[in-house]
Design an enzyme around this catalytic site. Structure first.
Site, PDB file in Angstrom:
ATOM      1  N   PRO A   1       0.831  -1.212   0.000  1.00 31.85           N
ATOM      2  CA  PRO A   1       0.000   0.000   0.000  1.00 31.85           C
ATOM      3  C   PRO A   1       0.862   1.256   0.000  1.00 31.85           C
ATOM      4  O   PRO A   1       1.868   1.325   0.716  1.00 31.85           O
ATOM      5  CB  PRO A   1      -0.792  -0.127   1.304  1.00 31.85           C
ATOM      6  CG  PRO A   1       0.080  -0.967   2.191  1.00 31.85           C
ATOM      7  CD  PRO A   1       0.794  -1.929   1.289  1.00 31.85           C
ATOM      8  N   THR A   2       0.483   2.227  -0.800  1.00 28.64           N
ATOM      9  CA  THR A   2       1.205   3.501  -0.849  1.00 28.64           C
ATOM     10  C   THR A   2       0.201   4.640  -0.829  1.00 28.64           C
ATOM     11  O   THR A   2      -0.834   4.586  -1.499  1.00 28.64           O
ATOM     12  CB  THR A   2       2.074   3.617  -2.112  1.00 28.64           C
ATOM     13  OG1 THR A   2       1.250   3.530  -3.282  1.00 28.64           O
ATOM     14  CG2 THR A   2       3.117   2.505  -2.156  1.00 28.64           C
ATOM     15  N   GLY A   3       0.508   5.668  -0.081  1.00 26.94           N
ATOM     16  CA  GLY A   3      -0.383   6.811   0.016  1.00 26.94           C
ATOM     17  C   GLY A   3      -0.152   7.834  -1.087  1.00 26.94           C
ATOM     18  O   GLY A   3       0.939   7.933  -1.642  1.00 26.94           O
TER      19      GLY A   3
ATOM     20  N   GLY B   1       7.088  -1.430  -2.826  1.00 25.99           N
ATOM     21  CA  GLY B   1       6.414  -0.146  -2.914  1.00 25.99           C
ATOM     22  C   GLY B   1       7.113   0.788  -3.885  1.00 25.99           C
ATOM     23  O   GLY B   1       6.639   1.050  -4.981  1.00 25.99           O
ATOM     24  N   ARG B   2       8.298   1.262  -3.482  1.00 25.08           N
ATOM     25  CA  ARG B   2       9.023   2.190  -4.349  1.00 25.08           C
ATOM     26  C   ARG B   2       9.286   1.591  -5.733  1.00 25.08           C
ATOM     27  O   ARG B   2       9.246   2.304  -6.731  1.00 25.08           O
ATOM     28  CB  ARG B   2      10.360   2.574  -3.701  1.00 25.08           C
ATOM     29  CG  ARG B   2      10.233   3.499  -2.491  1.00 25.08           C
ATOM     30  CD  ARG B   2      11.599   3.854  -1.953  1.00 25.08           C
ATOM     31  NE  ARG B   2      11.538   4.759  -0.807  1.00 25.08           N
ATOM     32  CZ  ARG B   2      11.471   4.371   0.458  1.00 25.08           C
ATOM     33  NH1 ARG B   2      11.444   3.059   0.743  1.00 25.08           N
ATOM     34  NH2 ARG B   2      11.428   5.255   1.444  1.00 25.08           N
TER      35      ARG B   2
ATOM     36  N   TYR C   1      -5.188   2.204   8.734  1.00 25.37           N
ATOM     37  CA  TYR C   1      -4.666   2.893   9.908  1.00 25.37           C
ATOM     38  C   TYR C   1      -5.834   3.093  10.867  1.00 25.37           C
ATOM     39  O   TYR C   1      -6.948   3.454  10.443  1.00 25.37           O
ATOM     40  CB  TYR C   1      -4.105   4.268   9.548  1.00 25.37           C
ATOM     41  CG  TYR C   1      -2.863   4.257   8.699  1.00 25.37           C
ATOM     42  CD1 TYR C   1      -1.631   3.902   9.234  1.00 25.37           C
ATOM     43  CD2 TYR C   1      -2.918   4.623   7.358  1.00 25.37           C
ATOM     44  CE1 TYR C   1      -0.480   3.918   8.456  1.00 25.37           C
ATOM     45  CE2 TYR C   1      -1.777   4.643   6.571  1.00 25.37           C
ATOM     46  CZ  TYR C   1      -0.564   4.291   7.126  1.00 25.37           C
ATOM     47  OH  TYR C   1       0.569   4.300   6.353  1.00 25.37           O
TER      48      TYR C   1
ATOM     49  N   ILE D   1      13.678  -3.570  -1.035  1.00 22.76           N
ATOM     50  CA  ILE D   1      13.629  -4.560  -2.110  1.00 22.76           C
ATOM     51  C   ILE D   1      13.547  -3.840  -3.453  1.00 22.76           C
ATOM     52  O   ILE D   1      12.560  -3.166  -3.750  1.00 22.76           O
ATOM     53  CB  ILE D   1      12.429  -5.498  -1.925  1.00 22.76           C
ATOM     54  CG1 ILE D   1      12.563  -6.274  -0.615  1.00 22.76           C
ATOM     55  CG2 ILE D   1      12.297  -6.455  -3.104  1.00 22.76           C
ATOM     56  CD1 ILE D   1      11.344  -7.065  -0.225  1.00 22.76           C
TER      57      ILE D   1
ATOM     58  N   HIS E   1       8.399   0.492   7.562  1.00 25.36           N
ATOM     59  CA  HIS E   1       7.661   1.502   6.795  1.00 25.36           C
ATOM     60  C   HIS E   1       8.534   2.118   5.700  1.00 25.36           C
ATOM     61  O   HIS E   1       8.456   3.311   5.404  1.00 25.36           O
ATOM     62  CB  HIS E   1       7.142   2.601   7.734  1.00 25.36           C
ATOM     63  CG  HIS E   1       5.810   3.160   7.323  1.00 25.36           C
ATOM     64  ND1 HIS E   1       4.633   2.801   7.923  1.00 25.36           N
ATOM     65  CD2 HIS E   1       5.465   4.061   6.367  1.00 25.36           C
ATOM     66  CE1 HIS E   1       3.630   3.460   7.376  1.00 25.36           C
ATOM     67  NE2 HIS E   1       4.105   4.230   6.414  1.00 25.36           N
TER      68      HIS E   1
END
Length: 403
Positions: A107-109, A354-355, A160, A334, A300
């Site tokens: 998940p990414t905001g 994510g990134r 959250y 990763i 995180h």
């Protein structure tokens, strides 16, 4: 002494073979990206500095992120030979269902800030690739719109716990009714981390058009055009927002989060439960006892506590305590298929990225995310073949070790 001669035209023709001309600029950029680092370089050139730094950066001195990446760099592979690896199966079982690859989209905001296609594009790639996708509470596309964009994808919802528990209960109900089968409860954000790149860039939510951002935007007109001519950039699950990310977290998230809240979530959510943000093996054991089917070792992405534990180094002691009572997942640092194979060999049931996919999104929207998956898939297959391994299940600690 060699005798000289003129080359024949047919010989020259074999040497002078021009590359096919790629007219589409996005396809041309992505074709030149052979690693996630290449996608990162394209992303950096395509997006304003504040946007890129929001994705790329971490908390304070960024030691947590740097150490996580260094841990993967210190892996030593130990291959077997003569194993016959013409066919490789990269699939894994994740909480009772098959994933075609041993990783999922984390998940990414604020994803539509990176590229206007945002979460919909990522979910569609997950659907085509046969891997799970996690939608963040801080996402910029609604639960229902993501479900409609990728109806056949395996979808998870990241939660959250807010000060207003009623809002959290409503989000869980909407996610379940929209076909999300797993809840990912994030527990490492009692307060927001200090992300210095964002502070120095003056990044606010939503982005403010200051003189500095205007000048930066002049260098990235396509990004600004897409931002201004598509649906307004906003958090899909929040009614009000404003200020920096750290200020937003401190205003909305519940700093009193404890095991009673975990029990409330477990009772409220009818599907699978994953607890994200575990940084201590004892905590992993305790949340499994409280009803989690999986724990995600995560700091995180280095964006909360600087100098936090490195997830890869926590893997073995966590496995020793949790045993087979729950799956143990891992993220942070990763950036290659080799990293994923290494973590899997060391015992991780699943890796989350994510990134890596956000660089692809910034580089080329949905096609860029697909390019990131294609790069990682090719690296996973090649690494497995060079290790002499035909299935993910065949990977074990004899294949990879921390030097």
């Amino acid at each position: 002494m060699s005798k000289r001669r003129l080359p024949r035209p047919t010989e020259l023709a074999q040497l002078l073979r021009p590359k096919p001309i790629v007219l589409n600029p996005t396809d041309r950029r992505l074709a030149g990206a052979h690693t996630i680092a290449d996608l990162r370089a394209v992303a950096r050139a395509r997006t304003p500095r504040a946007v890129f730094d929001y994705t790329d950066g971490a908390a304070e001195l960024e030691d947590s992120l740097r150490r996580a990446r260094q841990a993967y760099r210190s892996i030593e592979f130990r291959p077997n030979v003569l194993r016959g690896v013409s066919d490789v199966d990269t699939s894994v079982e994740v909480l009772g269902a098959r994933s075609e690859l041993p990783f999922a989209f984390a998940p990414t905001g604020f994803t539509r800030m990176m590229h206007h296609e945002g979460e919909r594009a990522v979910a569609r790639v997950a659907q085509r690739s046969g891997i799970p996708y996690s939608l963040s509470t801080m996402g910029t596309t609604s639960i229902e719109d993501v479900a409609a964009a990728a109806p056949h994808a395996r979808k998870w919802f990241q939660l959250y716990v807010w000060r207003d528990h009623g809002a959290g209960a409503e989000l869980m109900q909407r996610a379940w009714e929209s076909g999300y089968d797993t809840l990912m409860l994030t527990v490492d954000t009692p307060v927001g981390g200090s992300r210095l790149r964002d502070l120095r860039n003056g990044l606010t939510i939503p982005p403010a058009l200051t003189l500095r951002t205007f000048l930066d935007g002049a260098m990235h007109p396509a990004w600004w055009l897409n931002l201004l001519t598509t649906e307004p950039l906003a958090f899909a699950s929040l009614k009000t927002w404003g200020g920096t990310v750290e200020e937003l977290i401190n205003r909305i998230f519940d700093p009193t989060l404890d095991y009673d809240d975990l029990a409330w979530v477990r009772e409220s959510w009818p599907g699978k439960l994953v607890v994200k943000g575990i940084q201590n093996p004892v905590d992993a054991r305790d949340v499994v006892k409280a009803g989690a089917q999986a724990v995600l070792l995560s700091n995180h992405g280095g964006r909360q506590l600087d100098r936090a534990p490195t997830p890869l180094e926590l893997l073995r002691p966590t496995l020793d305590l949790v045993g087979g009572d729950a799956q143990v997942w891992i993220d942070t640092g990763i950036l290659s298929g080799g990293d994923i194979v290494a973590a899997t060999a060391m015992g991780a049931d699943l890796c989350l990225i994510g990134r890596a996919y956000l660089y692809g999104l910034m580089a080329g929207g949905e096609r860029g995310v697909q390019r990131a998956v294609d790069i990682l898939r090719a690296e996973i297959v090649r690494t497995m073949q060079l290790l002499g391994v035909r299935t993910i299940a065949d990977l074990n600690s004899s294949h990879a070790t921390l030097r």
